[in-house]
Design a protein around this motif. Structure first.
Motif, short mmCIF file in Angstrom:
data_model
loop_
_atom_site.label_atom_id
_atom_site.label_comp_id
_atom_site.label_asym_id
_atom_site.label_seq_id
_atom_site.Cartn_x
_atom_site.Cartn_y
_atom_site.Cartn_z
N HIS A 16 1.04 5.55 0.64
CA HIS A 16 0.41 6.62 1.38
C HIS A 16 1.06 7.93 0.98
O HIS A 16 2.26 7.97 0.69
CB HIS A 16 0.60 6.43 2.90
N THR B 216 -3.64 2.27 -3.42
CA THR B 216 -2.91 1.07 -3.84
C THR B 216 -1.57 1.45 -4.46
O THR B 216 -0.56 0.80 -4.21
CB THR B 216 -3.74 0.25 -4.85
N ALA C 156 -7.71 8.04 8.47
CA ALA C 156 -6.53 7.50 7.79
C ALA C 156 -5.28 8.20 8.30
O ALA C 156 -5.32 9.41 8.51
CB ALA C 156 -6.66 7.68 6.28
N PRO C 157 -4.27 7.43 8.59
CA PRO C 157 -4.01 6.04 8.22
C PRO C 157 -4.41 4.99 9.27
O PRO C 157 -3.92 3.87 9.24
CB PRO C 157 -2.50 6.03 8.03
N TRP C 158 -5.30 5.33 10.20
CA TRP C 158 -5.73 4.39 11.24
C TRP C 158 -6.23 3.10 10.60
O TRP C 158 -7.09 3.13 9.72
CB TRP C 158 -6.83 5.03 12.10
N ASP C 159 -5.70 1.97 11.02
CA ASP C 159 -6.05 0.64 10.50
C ASP C 159 -5.80 0.49 9.00
O ASP C 159 -6.32 -0.42 8.38
CB ASP C 159 -7.51 0.28 10.81
N LYS C 160 -5.03 1.40 8.41
CA LYS C 160 -4.73 1.31 6.98
C LYS C 160 -3.24 1.15 6.69
O LYS C 160 -2.87 0.68 5.63
CB LYS C 160 -5.26 2.55 6.25
N ALA C 161 -2.39 1.55 7.61
CA ALA C 161 -0.94 1.47 7.39
C ALA C 161 -0.38 0.21 8.04
O ALA C 161 -0.77 -0.16 9.14
CB ALA C 161 -0.25 2.70 7.98
N CYS C 162 0.54 -0.42 7.32
CA CYS C 162 1.16 -1.67 7.80
C CYS C 162 2.66 -1.62 7.54
O CYS C 162 3.14 -0.88 6.68
CB CYS C 162 0.59 -2.86 7.04
N MET D 204 0.85 -1.17 0.00
CA MET D 204 0.00 0.00 0.00
C MET D 204 0.89 1.24 0.00
O MET D 204 1.94 1.26 0.63
CB MET D 204 -0.89 -0.03 1.24
N THR E 163 -4.43 7.31 1.44
CA THR E 163 -3.99 5.93 1.30
C THR E 163 -4.53 5.39 -0.01
O THR E 163 -5.71 5.56 -0.31
CB THR E 163 -4.51 5.08 2.48
N ASP F 137 4.63 -0.87 4.03
CA ASP F 137 4.00 0.14 3.19
C ASP F 137 5.00 1.26 2.89
O ASP F 137 6.00 1.42 3.60
CB ASP F 137 2.78 0.76 3.89
#
Length: 149
Positions: free
Chosen positions: A3, A136, A34-40, A1, A134, A43
């Motif tokens: 950002h 793809t 965002a990016p809560w629960d979206k960033a890993c 992902m 965020t 990334d």
């Protein structure tokens, strides 16, 4: 992902990321956004200052999220991590005032920080005030011209 993080220039955080002084990007919110629960981990974050081109990228090494923060918890997080957050001792008080009502924070630990060939973006459809996007692939935001959105 991928950002996109848009940085405010009041404190020179982007320069501090590039120098290696700032190794944690933090986003403080009153509600989960965002990016809560979206960033890993793994990334890629691209950075730009408001009104400038995208110029920097980093890889997310780790992510920590903190919820329902009290004033003392916010203060402890900032004081314990100020140098990694790129906050100089003289800036701590003002920073704490800025986040006084924030209940959520996400810490994104940065690695592989590097400059990239500057490029413009087109945020159409993401909201003019978006400070974090965020997606793809960052190419979805690439502008054909050097747009400064």
């Amino acid at each position: 992902m991928d950002h996109l993080a848009i940085m405010n220039k009041r404190i020179p955080f982007l320069a501090r990321i590039l120098s290696g002084q700032k190794t944690i990007e933090s986003r403080w919110y009153q509600m989960k956004r965002a990016p809560w629960d979206k960033a890993c981990s793994g990334d890629t974050i691209y950075f730009k200052n408001v009104g400038e081109l995208v110029s920097t990228r980093a890889t997310v090494k780790a992510v920590k999220q903190f919820a329902d923060l009290t004033q003392s918890e916010r203060e402890r997080l900032v004081l314990d991590n100020a140098s990694k957050l790129g906050i100089e001792p003289v800036e701590v008080k003002v920073f704490l005032e800025h986040i006084a009502n924030k209940r959520y924070v996400i810490f994104l630990y940065l690695s592989k920080i590097e400059s990239v060939k500057p490029f413009g973006i087109n945020k159409k459809g993401f909201g003019a005030m978006s400070a974090w996007i965020t997606l793809t692939d960052i190419q979805a935001l690439s502008a054909t011209e050097n747009t400064l959105s």
